[in-house]
Design a protein around this motif. Structure first.
Motif, short mmCIF file in Angstrom:
data_model
loop_
_atom_site.label_atom_id
_atom_site.label_comp_id
_atom_site.label_asym_id
_atom_site.label_seq_id
_atom_site.Cartn_x
_atom_site.Cartn_y
_atom_site.Cartn_z
N ALA A 28 0.76 -1.38 -0.08
CA ALA A 28 0.13 -0.13 -0.06
C ALA A 28 0.89 1.27 0.03
CB ALA A 28 -1.11 -0.01 1.33
N LEU A 29 0.45 2.18 -0.95
CA LEU A 29 1.37 3.32 -1.09
C LEU A 29 0.23 4.41 -0.93
CD1 LEU A 29 3.31 2.67 -4.20
CD2 LEU A 29 4.10 2.65 -1.95
N LEU A 30 0.64 5.46 -0.19
CA LEU A 30 0.02 6.95 0.03
C LEU A 30 0.75 7.88 -0.62
CD1 LEU A 30 -2.28 8.72 1.09
CD2 LEU A 30 -0.94 8.73 3.41
N PHE A 31 0.39 8.62 -1.78
CA PHE A 31 0.89 9.68 -2.43
C PHE A 31 0.36 10.81 -2.02
CE2 PHE A 31 1.82 7.13 -6.81
CZ PHE A 31 2.65 6.28 -6.04
N ALA A 32 1.07 11.86 -1.29
CA ALA A 32 0.57 12.95 -0.81
C ALA A 32 1.26 14.02 -1.52
CB ALA A 32 0.80 12.89 0.66
N GLY A 33 0.24 15.15 -1.65
CA GLY A 33 0.89 16.49 -2.26
C GLY A 33 -0.26 17.28 -2.77
N LEU A 145 -6.42 -3.31 3.79
CA LEU A 145 -5.03 -2.79 3.98
C LEU A 145 -4.18 -3.77 4.83
CD1 LEU A 145 -5.49 1.03 4.23
CD2 LEU A 145 -4.42 -0.19 2.47
N GLU A 146 -4.97 -4.14 6.07
CA GLU A 146 -4.12 -5.24 7.06
C GLU A 146 -4.10 -6.61 6.50
OE1 GLU A 146 -7.15 -4.67 9.92
OE2 GLU A 146 -6.43 -3.12 11.02
N GLU A 147 -4.78 -7.07 5.80
CA GLU A 147 -4.68 -8.38 5.14
C GLU A 147 -4.36 -8.36 3.55
OE1 GLU A 147 -8.18 -10.36 6.17
OE2 GLU A 147 -7.86 -9.84 8.48
N PRO A 148 -3.30 -7.85 3.36
CA PRO A 148 -3.22 -7.84 1.54
C PRO A 148 -2.70 -9.09 1.03
CG PRO A 148 -1.19 -7.15 2.94
CD PRO A 148 -2.31 -7.31 4.10
N SER A 149 -3.23 -9.53 0.03
CA SER A 149 -3.05 -10.58 -0.85
C SER A 149 -1.35 -10.19 -1.58
CB SER A 149 -3.95 -10.93 -1.89
OG SER A 149 -5.20 -11.04 -1.12
N ALA A 150 -0.71 -11.45 -1.94
CA ALA A 150 0.42 -11.22 -2.45
C ALA A 150 0.21 -10.82 -3.94
CB ALA A 150 1.06 -12.60 -2.62
N ASN A 151 1.28 -9.86 -4.25
CA ASN A 151 1.44 -9.18 -5.60
C ASN A 151 -0.09 -8.22 -5.75
OD1 ASN A 151 3.61 -10.12 -6.65
ND2 ASN A 151 2.44 -11.88 -7.64
N TYR A 152 -0.65 -7.94 -4.76
CA TYR A 152 -1.80 -6.85 -4.98
C TYR A 152 -1.17 -5.65 -4.47
CZ TYR A 152 -5.35 -10.22 -5.80
OH TYR A 152 -6.16 -11.17 -6.74
N LEU A 153 -1.62 -4.50 -5.00
CA LEU A 153 -1.02 -3.25 -4.52
C LEU A 153 -2.03 -2.13 -4.71
CD1 LEU A 153 1.19 -0.89 -4.31
CD2 LEU A 153 1.35 -0.88 -6.67
N MET A 154 -2.34 -1.32 -3.58
CA MET A 154 -3.21 -0.26 -3.48
C MET A 154 -2.38 1.03 -3.26
SD MET A 154 -6.63 0.06 -0.76
CE MET A 154 -6.99 -1.48 -1.39
N ILE A 155 -2.92 2.07 -4.04
CA ILE A 155 -2.45 3.24 -4.06
C ILE A 155 -3.37 4.48 -3.72
CG2 ILE A 155 -1.03 4.89 -5.37
CD1 ILE A 155 -0.29 2.66 -7.46
N LEU A 156 -3.18 5.05 -2.62
CA LEU A 156 -4.20 6.02 -2.15
C LEU A 156 -3.43 7.42 -2.61
CD1 LEU A 156 -4.87 3.56 -0.45
CD2 LEU A 156 -5.46 5.18 1.44
N ILE A 157 -4.21 8.34 -2.98
CA ILE A 157 -3.66 9.77 -3.58
C ILE A 157 -4.64 10.76 -2.54
CG2 ILE A 157 -3.57 11.39 -5.37
CD1 ILE A 157 -3.67 8.82 -7.24
N ALA A 158 -3.71 11.74 -2.01
CA ALA A 158 -4.36 12.72 -1.31
C ALA A 158 -3.66 13.92 -1.39
CB ALA A 158 -4.17 12.27 0.39
N SER A 159 -4.51 14.82 -1.31
CA SER A 159 -3.90 16.49 -1.50
C SER A 159 -3.94 17.05 -0.03
CB SER A 159 -5.00 17.34 -2.24
OG SER A 159 -5.00 16.98 -3.55
N GLU A 160 -4.64 16.63 0.85
CA GLU A 160 -4.69 17.00 2.19
C GLU A 160 -4.28 15.74 3.21
OE1 GLU A 160 -4.73 19.88 3.27
OE2 GLU A 160 -5.64 21.11 1.25
N LEU A 161 -2.85 15.80 3.59
CA LEU A 161 -2.40 14.36 4.33
C LEU A 161 -3.06 14.47 5.47
CD1 LEU A 161 -0.64 12.05 4.41
CD2 LEU A 161 1.43 13.56 4.94
N ASP A 162 -3.31 15.46 6.48
CA ASP A 162 -3.79 15.60 7.62
C ASP A 162 -5.18 14.93 7.85
OD1 ASP A 162 -1.50 16.63 8.58
OD2 ASP A 162 -2.39 18.86 8.64
N ALA A 163 -6.05 15.04 6.57
CA ALA A 163 -7.26 14.32 6.71
C ALA A 163 -7.31 12.80 6.75
CB ALA A 163 -8.11 14.99 5.18
#
Length: 351
Positions: A28-33, A145-163
């Motif tokens: 899991a990735l969190l892209f913030a900016g 997010l807590e129980e990821p499967s192998a080779n599965y990817l989740m990308i979250l994108i956020a402009s307001e990281l504090d939210a």
């Protein structure tokens, strides 16, 4: 869409390449900016590289020719799940995460990420506007997010990281995206055929704050006309505070009674004014870029005194604009802010 088409985020691309080469890409990735700087573009490019049939999974590259790459370009890859907040919503609907009331648990990102890949060995989910999830949506996402499967990817994108809830952030690898440079924004405006003039592109990029979304908004004809009118008034000697304040308030009134829209218009005007004085300051300091208008040069020439005196006066004008921007951000009354600003701009120029 390949990584060589991405501007301004080389450090992020290098981090992703290192993770791939070591086989340590997080689940899991969190892209913030800031909004409009290319976070989703990077997410889609990463997905294409991972889906590509002809390149190694440990390389951040794609062939652009295989069936998977063509599906990514067309937006039809069956193993990519992409959701975002609808334009008419302020909160990312829970139904996009776990399905609607009639299909709860049988639709949505969480369900899709529980299925086997359809054409390859992985599934990828991109959740844009993740900062618009409420607590219910965020908590519904936690199990996936807590129980990821192998080779599965989740990308979250956020402009307001504090939210983003701490429970979500703690389960993602955070990657902070910086703003685009003015040169990158200007080049993208030309590349995407939004403008054909390098001079216009540079002028727009200066006020864009490193966001291509903001730059696109600045192409609006009404906003462009407002910028021309406001900066024309600023350039006149002597400065006429009543003319300035009337023009500003008329532009704000024209958007109607929506307070958010009025504040947005006020912020645009302040940005236009700040850009005008910033260019004037460069001219007074002898740092001409060749893109400044004749009206700004005449404005600087009309300020009495030596260059040092001009620099001090223009610097004070710019500081006053930035102070007003802060006041509006604190929800001060717009009319009072503009009235006070107008008189102060005259006072600074009369010293």
């Amino acid at each position: 869409m390949t990584t060589d088409q991405i501007r301004g985020h080389q450090p992020i691309l290098e981090m992703l390449q290192r993770a791939l080469s070591r086989g340590r890409l997080p689940h899991a990735l969190l892209f913030a900016g800031d909004a409009g700087i290319g976070k989703k573009r990077v997410a889609l490019s990463l997905a294409q590289c991972l889906f590509c049939d002809q390149t190694s999974a440990d390389e951040l590259t794609s062939c652009g020719e295989c069936a998977s790459c063509k599906q990514m370009v067309a937006g039809t890859h069956p193993d990519l799940i992409s959701v975002e907040c609808p334009p008419d919503k302020a909160i990312l609907p829970l139904s996009l995460i776990i399905g609607g009331d009639d299909h709860r648990g049988r639709e949505g990102v969480c369900y899709e990420m529980s299925l086997r890949p359809m054409v390859g060995d992985r599934r990828i989910a991109i959740i844009d506007d993740a900062d618009k999830m409420n607590a219910e949506s965020a908590n519904a996402l936690l199990k996936t997010l807590e129980e990821p499967s192998a080779n599965y990817l989740m990308i979250l994108i956020a402009s307001e990281l504090d939210a983003i809830l701490p429970t979500i952030r703690s389960r993602c690898q955070l990657m902070r995206f910086g703003r685009l440079s003015q040169e990158d924004v200007a080049d993208l405006l030309i590349e995407q055929q939004l403008l054909d003039s390098a001079e216009q592109a540079s002028q727009i990029a200066r006020v864009s704050e490193g966001s291509l979304n903001t730059a696109r908004q600045l192409l609006d004809e009404n906003l462009a006309a407002l910028r021309v009118n406001i900066t024309r008034i600023l350039g006149k000697h002597p400065f006429q505070p009543q003319v300035f304040s009337q023009a500003v308030m008329q532009a704000i009134d024209d958007v109607g009674g929506n307070t958010a829209a009025q504040r947005k218009t006020a912020n645009w005007i302040i940005k236009f004014c700040a850009d005008f004085y910033h260019q004037a300051l460069q001219i007074a300091a002898g740092c001409n870029s060749g893109l400044e208008s004749d009206s700004i040069r005449k404005f600087v020439a009309g300020i009495p005194g030596e260059p040092e005196d001009q620099i001090e006066i223009i610097g004070n004008l710019l500081d006053r604009m930035l102070q007003t921007e802060e006041e509006i951000a604190r929800n001060a009354t717009i009319a009072l802010c503009i009235e006070s600003l107008s008189e102060d701009l005259r006072g600074i120029q009369m010293k």
